[in-house]
Design an enzyme around this catalytic site. Sequence first.
Site, PDB file in Angstrom:
ATOM      1  CB  ALA A 197      38.726  34.436  55.194  1.00 37.01           C
ATOM      2  CD  GLU A 250      28.169  34.393  56.489  1.00 32.70           C
ATOM      3  OE1 GLU A 250      29.357  34.316  56.873  1.00 32.70           O
ATOM      4  OE2 GLU A 250      27.558  34.650  55.780  1.00 32.70           O
ATOM      5  NE  ARG A 282      32.457  28.101  47.373  1.00 34.22           N
ATOM      6  CZ  ARG A 282      33.041  29.274  47.601  1.00 34.22           C
ATOM      7  NH1 ARG A 282      34.253  29.551  46.914  1.00 34.22           N
ATOM      8  NH2 ARG A 282      33.229  30.299  48.811  1.00 34.22           N
ATOM      9  CE1 TYR A 324      37.532  21.355  41.430  1.00 33.49           C
ATOM     10  CE2 TYR A 324      38.534  22.130  39.885  1.00 33.49           C
ATOM     11  CZ  TYR A 324      37.618  22.298  40.891  1.00 33.49           C
ATOM     12  OH  TYR A 324      37.133  23.319  41.727  1.00 33.49           O
ATOM     13  CG  ASP A 341      38.305  36.939  47.924  1.00 35.53           C
ATOM     14  OD1 ASP A 341      38.820  35.779  48.393  1.00 35.53           O
ATOM     15  OD2 ASP A 341      36.981  35.943  47.724  1.00 35.53           O
TER      16      ASP A 341
END
Length: 375
Positions: free
Chosen positions: A18, A37, A107, A194, A271
Site C-alpha cells: 500500500a 519504514e 511478494r 500456484y 490493511d
Amino acid sequence: MPGALRSRPVTVVGGGVAGLTAAIALQQRGAKVTVLERAPAIAEVGAGLQLSPNAMRVLDALGLSAALDAVSLPSHAVRLRDASGSDVVRLDLARHRPQARFRLIHRARLIEVLEQAARRAGVRIVLDHPVESPPDAPLLIGADGLHSGIRAALNGREVPFFTGQTAWRAVIADQDKPPEAQVFMGPNRHLVSYPLAGGLRNIVAVLETRDWQDEGWSHPDDPANLRAAFARFGGPVPGWLAQVDRVHVWGLFRHQVAARWQDGRMAILGDAAHPTLPFMAQGACMAIEDAWTLAACLDAVPDQQAALMRYESLRKPRTTRIVEAANANAGNYHLTGPRRLAAHAALRLGGKVAPGAILSRFDWIYDFDPVAEAP
Ligand SMILES: Cc1cc2nc3c(=O)[nH]c(=O)nc-3n(C[C@H](O)[C@H](O)[C@H](O)COP(=O)(O)OP(=O)(O)OC[C@H]3O[C@@H](n4cnc5c(N)ncnc54)[C@H](O)[C@@H]3O)c2cc1C
C-alpha cells in the site's frame, strides 16, 4: 483540473504494497513523498500473491507493466479439485476475460518492483524508522498494515476475533507451471497452490482448528504438522508437501473495516483500513486500488479535507463488500458430508453447462477500473 498535489509534501508510514504504491502514485502527480519504514531493509516474507485485473489496471497505469511481467506468471484459470485430487471444476479466466491480466507473483518481487519505481520517481525512503506516534506532518498517510498505529489514532484500538482457522504458507521449488491456481477442498481444510516465476510454487493451506495462533506473519512451524494435517490429500499434494522444508503458520482473525479513514490531515489505506481474510485473494489488490484513488482525489480536489472525504466515500463501500465476501467464502471450501457432495456436484454441473455463470459472480471485483473512476 488535476494538479493540486504539485510540490506538496506527503509523509507515508509503511513501505509495504500500500505505502509504496501510494508513494509512486502521489510522486508521479508532483507530490514530494517521504516513506517511513520500520524495517532496516525493504524485504518481504516468502509468499505468493495473485494479482487480479482490477489491481493490474493501476499497476499498468503507473508504468509498471514490463517490470512486473518480467517477474510474474500469467494465471489462466482457477481449478477446483476434491481432496483426492479429482477435478470439480476449472474456471477459465482467460476465456471469460481474454483482455484482462491475472498475474501470479512472489511478494518479494512485487515489493522490489515497487521500491525501484518509487526511488526512480524521486520518493525518499527512510528505512529503520519505526513510527511510534503519528508524525506532525500536514498530510500523513497510514500504510502501516494490520496493526496500524495511524488507524488506532483515528479509531482507537480494535479487538479482532479468531476465526477458528489457521493457515500455513510455504514456497517450494517446482518447475511444473501450468498457469493456474489450484484449490484442493477437503473437510475442514483446503489447500491453494500456484506456480511463481523462477521455478517456484506457492502453497497456502488452511485448517479449521481450536488451537489459537497469534495473528501475524512470522511464526515458523514444523513442516511435519502441515504434512499431518493434509495427509489424506491426493493428486500432486503429497509430492509438494514432501518438499516443504520451511513453513510459517498464523491464525486468521476477522477485523472490522475501520469506521474512520481520515480526519483531514491523516488517512489510512490497505490493511491499515480494511484487513481481510485471504479467501478472495484481494488484500493487496484493494491496497493498490486505494493507492490510486487516494492520489487521484488529492490531485483533483484542492481542499485537503474534501479530497480525503471523497477518497473515503469512494473506497469504503467497495472494500467493505470485498471483506464481507471473503468472510462469507471462509467456509465454502471446507464443507463436510452430504453438503460437500451436493456442493461439489453443483459446481461440476455448473462448470459443464454454464462455466461463465460461476465466473460472472466475480465480475464486480475484477471488472472494476479504479483508473477510469472519476475522483
Ligand atoms: C496467506 C495470505 C495470502 C494472501 N494472498 C493474497 C493474494 O493472493 N492477493 C492479494 O491481493 N492479497 C493477498 N493477501 C493480502 C496481502 O498480503 C495484504 O493485504 C497486503 O500485503 C497489505 O498491504 P499493506 O501495505 O497494507 O500492509 P503490509 O504489507 O503489512 O505493509 C505494512 C508496512 O508497514 C510497515 N510498518 C508497520 N508499522 C510501522 C510503523 N509503526 N512504522 C513504520 N513502518 C511500519 C511494515 O513493516 C510493512 O512494511 C494475502 C494475505 C495472506 C495472509
